[in-house]
Write a protein that holds these residues in place. Structure first.
Motif: not given
Length: 256
Positions: A106-133
């Motif tokens: 799900v977050i991979g699809a969001i990353s691709m369609f929103a054009n927001i790459p998941i990288t090591f630099a922002n991976g923890l932010l993606w995780g935090a957003a997933g936890f809150i969501t």
């Protein structure tokens, strides 16, 4: 790119799912088993509890839900449920890993369609957003429940959970794309809307489950979910970087 994203999602999900299953086995499952001893007491015999994160879903979930058979009448056959011990642990682990794969995709699809790459630099932010969501925001209205605790209608809870996750996730995507004042206002409204509407209210029925057990379960479930999302986001980003670098280093036409 899609192949790399898919592979990173599955490997990250496998690692995060197995780690979460181990935590559940030692911290979450004992509480569920303890609560099951109170089922049928206090006039309530509903047996459903969140195991991953929290979360009651349709995954989740993520917290995905841990369902146990309720007491049956003599005229009706008992519902199937895994036996305690290895069988129960195996099914719980499988469900956790599959839920992790679903969340990662799900977050991979969001990353691709929103054009927001998941990288090591922002991976923890993606995780935090997933936890809150998927965990914290739904739990604000529907706390993780142990077997034997009163609960509102299942479909109503699922509908509110999905709506809350979609609204919260959309707010994060909008904020990631733009920080304009209108976007901040819309995001705040999206996050607040499900809680203004309100989650389905559990019936006012007695429960034999001790309050301290329910509180401990909710805290440990959310803590386990936080670990899950931190590992999933960070590892997803790291693997995505590695696979992208490997693809870039492979000459066109060569076998990777």
């Amino acid at each position: 790119m899609i192949r790399n994203l898919f592979a990173a999602a599955l490997f990250a999900a496998l690692a995060a799912g197995l780690l979460t299953a181990a935590i559940q086995h030692f911290r979450v499952t004992p509480l569920i088993l303890h609560a099951e001893t109170f089922e049928g007491e206090g006039g309530h015999s509903h047996g459903e509890a969140a195991v991953v994160a929290d979360h009651e879903h349709a995954p989740g979930t993520a917290e995905h839900s841990h369902a146990d058979a309720a007491a049956s009448t003599a005229a009706e056959p008992e519902e199937w449920a895994p036996q305690d011990g290895f069988e129960r642990t195996a099914y719980t682990t499988l469900a956790t890993v599959l839920a992790a794969a679903g969340f990662a995709l799900v977050i991979g699809a969001i990353s691709m369609f929103a054009n927001i790459p998941i990288t090591f630099a922002n991976g923890l932010l993606w995780g935090a957003a997933g936890f809150i969501t998927f965990s914290l925001a739904p739990a604000y209205g529907l706390a993780p429940e142990l077997p034997g605790m009163p609960a509102a209608d299942l479909f109503a809870r699922q509908l509110w959970w999905v709506g809350t996750a979609i609204a919260t996730g959309a707010a994060f995507v909008l904020l990631a794309k733009t920080r304009a004042s209108w976007a901040i206002a819309v995001s705040v409204a999206l996050i607040a809307a499900p809680h203004i509407i309100g989650a389905p209210v559990a019936p006012d029925e007695p429960s034999a489950v001790p309050a301290h057990l329910a509180t401990e379960f909710a805290a440990i479930t959310l803590g386990t979910s936080a670990v899950f999302w931190a590992v999933l986001g960070t590892l997803f980003g790291r693997l995505n970087d590695l696979f992208a670098a490997r693809s870039a280093a492979t000459p066109i036409g060569a076998i990777a």
